[in-house]
Design an enzyme around this catalytic site. Structure first.
Site, mmCIF file in Angstrom:
data_model
loop_
_atom_site.group_PDB
_atom_site.id
_atom_site.type_symbol
_atom_site.label_atom_id
_atom_site.label_comp_id
_atom_site.label_asym_id
_atom_site.label_seq_id
_atom_site.Cartn_x
_atom_site.Cartn_y
_atom_site.Cartn_z
ATOM 1 N N PRO A 112 48.832 40.060 40.117
ATOM 2 C CA PRO A 112 47.398 39.809 39.903
ATOM 3 C C PRO A 112 47.149 38.611 38.996
ATOM 4 C CG PRO A 112 47.920 42.134 39.567
ATOM 5 C CD PRO A 112 49.230 41.408 39.700
ATOM 6 N N GLU A 122 54.600 49.087 36.708
ATOM 7 C CA GLU A 122 53.552 48.416 35.926
ATOM 8 C C GLU A 122 53.711 46.903 35.929
ATOM 9 O OE1 GLU A 122 50.908 50.169 34.622
ATOM 10 O OE2 GLU A 122 51.950 51.681 35.830
ATOM 11 N N ARG A 126 50.435 31.869 61.241
ATOM 12 C CA ARG A 126 49.530 31.348 62.272
ATOM 13 C C ARG A 126 49.191 29.872 62.083
ATOM 14 N NH1 ARG A 126 44.484 31.291 61.224
ATOM 15 N NH2 ARG A 126 43.642 31.812 63.266
ATOM 16 N N ASP A 135 39.088 27.720 63.085
ATOM 17 C CA ASP A 135 38.956 28.768 62.077
ATOM 18 C C ASP A 135 37.863 28.432 61.085
ATOM 19 O OD1 ASP A 135 41.143 29.953 63.121
ATOM 20 O OD2 ASP A 135 42.504 29.414 61.493
HETATM 21 N N1 4GX Z 1 48.080 40.316 44.430
HETATM 22 N N2 4GX Z 1 50.049 44.085 42.443
HETATM 23 C C1 4GX Z 1 52.389 43.702 41.880
HETATM 24 C C2 4GX Z 1 53.382 44.894 39.985
HETATM 25 C C3 4GX Z 1 53.492 43.630 39.204
HETATM 26 C C4 4GX Z 1 52.695 43.366 38.081
HETATM 27 C C5 4GX Z 1 52.882 42.198 37.381
HETATM 28 C C6 4GX Z 1 54.570 41.600 38.926
HETATM 29 C C7 4GX Z 1 53.842 41.329 37.791
HETATM 30 C C8 4GX Z 1 48.858 42.153 43.501
HETATM 31 C C9 4GX Z 1 47.688 41.423 43.832
HETATM 32 C C10 4GX Z 1 48.884 43.444 42.808
HETATM 33 C C11 4GX Z 1 49.981 45.211 41.552
HETATM 34 C C12 4GX Z 1 51.368 43.798 42.977
HETATM 35 C C13 4GX Z 1 51.007 45.074 40.461
HETATM 36 N N3 4GX Z 1 54.411 42.749 39.603
HETATM 37 N N4 4GX Z 1 49.884 41.448 43.932
HETATM 38 N N5 4GX Z 1 52.344 44.867 41.000
HETATM 39 N N6 4GX Z 1 46.431 41.767 43.572
HETATM 40 O O1 4GX Z 1 47.818 43.948 42.514
HETATM 41 O O2 4GX Z 1 49.422 40.330 44.499
#
Ligand code: 4GX
Length: 267
Positions: free
Chosen positions: A93, A120, A158, A173
């Site tokens: 995130p 986490e 794509r 698109d």
């Molecule tokens: N866009 N998540 C990853 C675990 C995490 C946390 C911090 C690495 C660093 C998300 C998103 C997403 C939730 C995937 C937490 N990994 N990934 N995860 N939005 O919410 O890509």
């Protein structure tokens, strides 16, 4: 001559999640036609201990678990050895927000290694040394990076030349034109009393093109006005917008001829 394929390598503790994804639609066809190469590596295979543990308790305490550095680092290095020119991306995130421009950027690279965290989060030292870029697919929280990786692979695939049939090219698109797409209709001509617009049945291709552009502009104006700020308008698009202005001015002018009170500011 050997043509270079876009190489996607996913690093995950759930590689089976990708089996159905590789097997359907455009992604499957792109793999069959050797336009892309796709594989999933199990991070757990790089855990050295007997129980192949990939998570551990956080230093400093608190709830939840953290993905350990060593297994993921092993998986990343193995992937980088297989695809030395690929970019290594962590789904998080905290990353740059994924959009069509970023998809285009990745599509013109040689390949992408997508590291999917669970729990986490991932031990911070992975980002320090082994990650080229952090990407988020949006401001919401997933249970893992896997669905994000699929979204990125889907949107990038794509855009790889030869993956779409000519009938569904990427040129029209929304986000390439900068506008939302026009409405689509197919048979039957009347669906539950709702008719296909006459212009689409007219056979007049110039008129149809113009109608489509006009409905694209209307939809963008009503639903996503922010997109106009990110786009440069074509002369044809400017003409359509100017015509609306004139139409609206005429509506207001006609009201004034009728002696409308609201125009003079009276309540
Ligand atoms: N866009 N998540 C990853 C675990 C995490 C946390 C911090 C690495 C660093 C998300 C998103 C997403 C939730 C995937 C937490 N990994 N990934 N995860 N939005 O919410 O890509």
């Amino acid at each position: 001559m050997k043509v270079k394929r876009m190489n996607f390598i996913v690093l995950t503790i759930f590689p089976e999640m990708f089996d159905p994804f590789w097997k359907h639609g455009i992604i499957r066809r792109a793999i069959d036609r050797k336009k892309i190469f796709a594989s999933a590596i199990n991070i757990r295979d790089f855990a050295k201990d007997k129980h192949r543990v990939t998570d551990d308790r956080p230093y400093g305490g608190g709830c939840g678990m953290v993905m350990k550095a060593e297994p993921l680092a092993g998986a990343i290095r193995a992937a980088q050895q297989k695809a030395p020119s690929a970019k290594t991306v962590l789904l998080t995130p905290q990353g740059r927000c994924f959009n069509q421009n970023l998809a285009q950027e990745l599509a013109s690279s040689d390949g992408v290694i997508l590291a999917c965290g669970r729990y986490e989060g991932v031990d911070e030292r992975i980002s320090h040394h082994l990650i080229d870029d952090e990407i988020s697919i949006g401001d919401y929280v997933l249970t893992g990076g896997e669905l994000g990786a699929m979204i990125i692979i889907d949107a990038v695939t794509r855009l790889v030349p030869g993956t779409l049939g000519s009938e569904d090219s990427a040129e029209n698109d929304s986000f390439s034109t900068g506008l939302l797409e026009h409405a689509h209709y197919t048979r039957p001509r009347s669906f539950e009393g709702d008719e296909v617009p006459d212009v689409l049945l007219s056979g007049d291709h110039k008129k149809i093109e113009n109608w489509r552009l006009e409905t694209s502009l209307i939809r963008t104006f009503l639903k996503r006005r922010d997109l106009f700020g990110k786009k440069s308008l074509s002369p044809q698009e400017i003409d359509i917008l100017k015509k609306w202005c004139l139409d609206i001015e005429k509506i207001i002018y006609d009201q004034s001829l009728r002696g409308s009170d609201t125009l003079s500011g009276a309540q």
